[in-house]
Design an enzyme around this catalytic site. Structure first.
Site, mmCIF file in Angstrom:
data_model
loop_
_atom_site.group_PDB
_atom_site.id
_atom_site.type_symbol
_atom_site.label_atom_id
_atom_site.label_comp_id
_atom_site.label_asym_id
_atom_site.label_seq_id
_atom_site.Cartn_x
_atom_site.Cartn_y
_atom_site.Cartn_z
ATOM 1 N N ALA A 190 -25.661 -22.721 10.796
ATOM 2 C CA ALA A 190 -25.017 -23.895 11.380
ATOM 3 C C ALA A 190 -24.476 -24.807 10.278
ATOM 4 C CB ALA A 190 -26.003 -24.644 12.261
ATOM 5 N N ALA A 191 -23.425 -25.548 10.619
ATOM 6 C CA ALA A 191 -22.733 -26.382 9.631
ATOM 7 C C ALA A 191 -23.650 -27.423 8.993
ATOM 8 C CB ALA A 191 -21.542 -27.066 10.292
ATOM 9 N N ARG A 192 -24.682 -27.817 9.681
ATOM 10 C CA ARG A 192 -25.574 -28.848 9.130
ATOM 11 C C ARG A 192 -26.520 -28.286 8.070
ATOM 12 N NH1 ARG A 192 -27.022 -27.619 14.284
ATOM 13 N NH2 ARG A 192 -29.145 -26.844 14.680
ATOM 14 N N TYR A 193 -26.574 -26.944 7.962
ATOM 15 C CA TYR A 193 -27.501 -26.336 7.005
ATOM 16 C C TYR A 193 -26.813 -25.841 5.724
ATOM 17 C CZ TYR A 193 -30.671 -26.211 11.016
ATOM 18 O OH TYR A 193 -31.458 -26.555 12.075
ATOM 19 N N ILE A 194 -25.532 -25.633 5.771
ATOM 20 C CA ILE A 194 -24.841 -25.055 4.614
ATOM 21 C C ILE A 194 -23.990 -26.110 3.917
ATOM 22 C CG2 ILE A 194 -24.843 -22.713 5.501
ATOM 23 C CD1 ILE A 194 -22.035 -23.117 6.506
#
Length: 838
Positions: free
Chosen positions: A114-118
Site C-alpha cells: 500500500a502507498a502508505r508503506y512504501i
C-alpha cells in the site's frame, strides 16, 4: 410541417453535431492527455505531473508514496488510484525514481504494498536530466491555482530507455525499452555522424531475436524467449521470463499445454526468489531437447511482440522509428544544452558587469559623492557622474537598475572590500565566460561530452540484460507430441479421432496433416479432425511432412482408357490442403494396382502376374522400381505392360536409391539442418554420430536429429564422429600454471552424455582440440607481447597416445601468449566432411 415537427428535426441535427464534436474532443483528449507520450520528454501527463510533484517535495530524503500521490493530485484530476499505479510503474523501471519498501515484482506479477508503506525519491539521474526551471515551459494546472510544466526539459532519450504502452481512441502505441548504455553510445555516434543500431533490452533478461525489428517502426516484430537450461536428462530449469509475462502466466501456459497434450511433463514448480527459477520435471520418454522446443512452440516461453512507435509531436500523433526518435531526442537535448549555456552566459555577463561596477564604485570611492545629496534622484545622478570616466571599460551600458544595486551595498561590505579578491573573482568569471562561449561555438562536442559524463556517472550496473541472438523457427507440427489416436474406415472413406468404432490407424497430434491415397489414384492432404470424408476405398494414409524430399512413393496404376499399366516414383513436397490430386493420367476408370511409401527412397522388387488370357509370351515378370527415376507427382510414369494384370506380389526389399543426407550445423542458432545453412558436417548414414567438444574440456556424442540443441558459445569444435581418429587437445592447468597436451581415442561413447577429458579443477580450460592426424602448432611465448619467441611443435611426434583420462604432457608454462594450429589438408575438410572450428 408543423412547428413542433420543425423543432424536433432541428433538435436532432443539433444533437448529431454535438455528438460528433464531443467524440472528437474526447478522442483528442485521450490521445494527447492520457495514452500517448510526448516526444520532448517521453512522458505521459500523469508521469510528468508525478515527477514535478516529487521535485517540489525533494529534500534528498524518501517520501511516503501516499504523500506523493496527494501532492500530485494538485495537478492530475483523475484520482489517487491512477496516480498510484503510474508511480509504481515508474518505480519498477528503476530509472527516474529510487524506491524503498515492497514495490512488487514485474517478473512474478506480485503487486506493490500500500502507498502508505512504501517510499520514493527522485534519482540522481532524474535530477541531472529532467529538471531546469529556467528552460521549462509552464502552464496553469487544471484548477488555475498552480503552474505545471508543459513538458519537462528532458536531456535524455527517456522514451527509448523506459518504453511506453498505451491505447487511445482508434490509436495505440508500443515502444519497447532499450539499453541505457547503448542509447547513450548511439547518441554519441549520431552526434559524430556515424551509423548506429538500437535493439530492445528488458530488465527481465531472456533472449531476443531482432531480425525483423524494423527499427521499432510499424510492421516490425521481435521474438522473445525465456532461457531454458537442462538440469539433468529428466528435468529443465527456466531462468527468466519473457518481457511482459509473469511467472504465474508462464506456469499457467505450461500446464495448459500439458493438459492439451502438446507437451508431457510430470510437474512444474515455481522456486522464484531473488532470481527466477521454474523447475520442470519431464514425463518418462521425453527428451530434454524435444521438451525445450515444445515449450517454445506451445507456451509463453516464447512470445512475439510487435512494436508500434506512436508519439505526440506538435500536438499530433506520429508514427516513427527508434532511430528517428533518438535523433529527435538528441537534437532536442542539444537545443536544451544551448539554452542552458545561453542563460548561463547571460548570468555570467551580468555577474562580470555588476562585480566590475562594485569594484570601481568602492575602489574609486564614488560612494562618498552621495554623502551631500539630499534627494534620491541626486544620489543616482552623483553615482552616474562618478562612473562616467570608466564607462568605456564596460561591455554594455550602465543602466539605472545597476546603479540602484550599488546603493544597496552595505557599509560593512565596503569596509572589508579586498581588491585582490575582487580581481580574482572577475578573472574567474571572465574565464567561465570564455569557456561558455567556446561550448556554444562547439555545441556538438559539448553535447558529446555531456553524454560521456552521463554514461560514466549513471551507466554502471546498467549493462545489457537481454541476449541478442537469432532463433531457429520451430515448426509446431514437428515437436507436437502424439496426443490423440486416428481411426479410419478404409471402405467408406472416413478418417478422424472420433471414429473409435472403426479401425485404429496410428497416434498423431491434433496439429498434424494426414496424407491419404485412394485406390482410384487420387491423393488428398487434410488436417486432423474429429471426422473427415476423404473418399472411398482408402489405400494408404500417413502423417504428412511438408518439404520431405526423402519419402518416396512407388506406384503402379492402370489407365482407364488404354488399359496400360504405368509405374512411377514421386515425392510429395507441398500441396494445397483439402485439394484432390490425381496421380494417374486422369482418364475415367483408372485405378491403382500397387503402392508403397518409402522413408529413404527404397526401391523394392515386385512380381507381376499377367492375365492367363493375355497374348504376352511371359506371363510372370519381376519389376525393379530402382530403374525408375523419381519425378514429379503429376508425371504419367513409365509403361510397365500393355496387358491386363492379374496380380502383383512383393518379392524383395530394395535398397535406398538416395544418397546419405547432408547435414549442416548452423552456428548462429545452434541447430542441425538439411537446408545448407551454416557449415557442412558431412553425409550421415543411420548409425553415424556427431562429436562435440566444449570449452570446459568435455566432449559429447549425439545423433543427428534436427531436434538436437547446441549452445554455439560453449562449443570449440563439432564434426562427424570417426571412432578411429585420434583426438589431440591442449588445456591449461591452473594449479601448476602450465599448458598440457594429450592424444587419445574416444572410449566412452554413450549418446548425449558429457565426458571430461581434461584435468578437472577450478580455472582449468580447453585451449585447443583437433582430430587432425598430424597436428602441428606454433607456440608464441614471452613476458611481453612485443617480444615473443615462436616455436613450431609437431604434437603427433612428441606426445604419445594415452587414455582419455590422462593428465597429458607439459608443452608450455604461463609465459605462453598464443597457440596457433597449422591445419593440414585433412584438417580443412572435404565436400563430404567439413569440421567446424570456433
Amino acid at each position: 410541417m408543423s412547428e413542433q415537427e420543425k423543432h424536433a428535426e432541428q433538435s436532432s441535427v443539433l444533437i448529431n453535431e454535438m455528438y460528433q464534436s464531443w467524440f472528437l474532443d474526447y478522442a483528442s483528449y485521450v490521445i494527447l492527455e492520457r495514452a500517448v507520450p510526448a516526444v520532448e520528454d517521453g512522458l505521459k501527463p500523469v508521469q510528468r505531473r508525478i515527477l514535478h510533484a516529487m521535485k517540489e517535495m525533494d529534500d534528498g530524503r524518501f517520501n511516503k508514496v501516499a504523500n506523493i500521490i496527494g501532492q500530485s493530485m494538485q495537478y492530475h484530476p483523475h484520482g489517487d488510484a491512477s496516480i498510484g499505479d503510474a508511480i509504481i510503474n515508474l518505480g519498477q523501471k528503476d530509472l527516474l525514481i529510487e524506491t524503498q519498501g515492497n514495490w512488487g515484482d514485474v517478473r512474478t506479477g506480485d503487486s506493490a504494498a500500500a502507498a502508505r508503506y512504501i517510499e520514493a525519491r527522485l534519482s540522481k539521474f532524474a535530477l541531472e536530466v529532467a529538471f531546469n526551471p529556467k528552460t521549462t515551459k509552464w502552464q496553469l494546472s487544471y484548477d488555475g491555482r498552480k503552474n505545471e510544466p508543459v513538458t519537462l526539459p528532458m536531456k535524455f532519450p527517456l522514451l527509448l530507455a523506459q518504453g511506453a504502452e498505451g491505447i487511445a481512441v482508434g490509436l495505440s502505441t508500443k515502444i519497447l525499452p532499450h539499453n541505457f548504455c547503448e542509447i547513450i553510445e548511439a547518441s554519441i555516434k549520431y552526434l559524430k555522424g556515424k551509423k548506429f543500431e538500437l535493439y530492445p533490452d528488458f530488465n527481465t533478461g531472456g533472449m531476443i531475436d531482432v531480425n525483423n525489428y524494423n527499427d521499432g517502426g510499424r510492421g516490425g516484430k521481435v521474438r522473445v524467449r525465456a532461457r531454458i537450461e537442462e538440469a539433468d536428462k529428466k528435468s529443465l530449469i527456466i531462468k527468466d521470463v519473457p518481457y511482459g509475462i509473469t511467472t504465474t502466466q508462464l506456469v499457467d501456459s505450461i500446464l495448459k499445454a500439458n493438459d492439451s497434450g502438446k507437451i508431457k511433463i510430470k510437474s512444474v514448480t515455481d522456486n522464484t526468489a531473488k532470481d527466477v527459477e521454474l523447475a520442470i520435471q519431464l514425463a518418462p520418454g521425453v527428451s530434454t531437447d524435444q521438451a525445450i522446443d515444445a515449450l517454445y512452440a506451445f507456451t509463453d516461453c516464447e512470445i512475439s511482440i510487435s512494436p508500434n512507435a506512436c508519439i505526440i509531436i506538435n500536438d499530433k500523433p506520429h508514427f516513427i522509428t527508434a532511430s528517428e526518435l533518438l535523433k529527435y531526442s538528441v537534437d532536442h537535448t542539444k537545443n536544451l544544452l544551448l539554452q542552458e549555456l545561453q542563460i548561463k552566459l547571460g548570468e555570467l555577463q551580468e555577474d562580470w558587469h555588476q562585480s566590475s561596477l562594485e569594484k570601481i564604485f568602492i575602489e574609486k570611492r564614488i560612494y562618498r559623492d552621495i554623502e551631500e545629496q539630499t534627494t534620491w534622484e541626486a544620489v543616482l545622478a552623483a553615482i552616474d557622474k562618478g562612473l562616467k570616466p570608466y564607462k568605456k571599460l564596460f561591455r554594455r551600458e550602465i543602466t539605472q537598475e545597476a546603479i540602484v544595486k550599488l546603493t544597496e551595498i552595505r557599509i560593512k561590505r565596503i569596509s572589508k572590500f579586498d581588491a585582490f579578491k575582487a580581481n580574482e573573482h572577475i578573472k574567474g568569471v571572465e574565464a567561465e565566460i570564455e569557456q561558455v562561449k567556446n561550448n556554444i561555438a562547439n555545441l556538438t562536442e559539448y553535447a558529446i561530452s555531456y553524454y560521456d559524463g552521463l554514461l560514466k556517472k549513471c551507466g554502471k550496473g546498467r549493462e545489457r540484460k537481454t541476449e541478442i541472438r537469432p532463433f531457429e523457427t520451430i515448426q509446431a507440427t514437428t515437436v507436437a507430441i502424439a496426443n490423440t489416436k486416428l481411426y479410419v474406415n478404409y471402405k467408406e472413406g472416413f478418417i478422424g479421432t472420433g471414429l473409435k468404432k472403426d479401425e485404429f490407424a496410428f497416434d498423431c497430434s491434433d496439429l498434424d496433416n494426414i496424407i491419404v491415397f485412394r485406390k482410384d489414384g487420387k491423393m488428398i492432404v487434410t488436417k486432423v479432425s474429429d471426422k473427415t470424408f476423404v473418399g472411398k476405398d482408402i489405400w494408404h494414409l500417413a502423417i504428412f511432412q511438408k518439404s520431405d524430399e526423402r519419402t518416396t512413393y512407388n506406384m503402379l496404376y492402370m489407365d482407364g482408357k488404354t488399359g496400360i499399366t504405368y509405374g512411377k516414383r514421386f515425392n510429395v513436397i507441398g500441396v494445397t490442403r483439402d485439394k484432390e490430386y490425381d496421380l494417374t493420367k486422369g482418364n475415367p476408370g483408372s485405378k491403382m494396382s500397387y503402392f508403397s511409401a518409402n522413408p529413404n527412397g527404397e526401391a523394392e522388387v515386385i512380381t507381376i502376374t499377367l492375365s492367363p488370357g493375355s497374348k504376352a509370351r511371359t506371363k510372370v515378370l519381376d519389376f525393379y522400381f530402382e530403374e525408375l527415376e523419381i519425378k514429379n507427382r503429376s508425371a504419367q510414369g513409365n509403361q510397365v505392360t500393355k496387358y491386363l494384370v492379374k496380380s502383383i506380389k512383393f518379392k524383395e526389399k530394395g535398397r535406398s536409391t538416395l544418397s546419405a543426407p547432408k547435414i549442416w550445423f548452423d552456428d548462429t542458432v545452434g541447430r542441425l539442418n538439411k537446408d545448407g545453412n551454416g557449415i557442412l558436417l558431412g553425409r550421415f548414414e543411420e548409425k553415424d554420430r556427431i562429436i562435440v567438444f566444449y570449452k570446459d574440456g568435455t566432449y559429447e556424442l549425439t545423433d543427428f536429429e534436427f531436434t538436437n540443441r547446441y549452445e554455439p558459445n560453449d562449443i570449440v569444435r563439432i564434426e562427424k564422429f570417426h571412432p578411429e581418429k585420434i583426438i589431440t587437445a591442449v588445456y591449461y592447468d591452473a594449479k601448476t600454471e602450465q599448458y598440457n597436451a594429450k592424444r587419445f581415442n574416444i572410449e566412452a561413447q554413450a549418446l548425449k552424455s558429457k565426458y571430461s577429458f581434461i584435468k578437472e579443477a577450478g580455472g582449468n580450460f580447453l585451449e585447443m582440440v583437433t582430430t587432425s592426424q598430424e597436428p602441428i602448432v606454433i607456440l608464441k611465448t614471452g613476458k611481453k607481447k612485443t617480444d615473443l619467441k615462436e616455436e613450431e611443435l609437431a604434437l603427433h611426434e612428441t606426445i604419445a597416445i594415452s587414455g582419455w583420462k590422462s593428465v597429458g604432457t607439459k608443452i608450455a608454462g604461463p609465459e605462453l601468449k598464443e597457440l596457433m594450429l597449422i591445419a593440414d589438408e585433412e584438417e580443412t575438410g572435404t565436400e563430404n566432411e567439413a569440421p567446424t572450428l570456433f
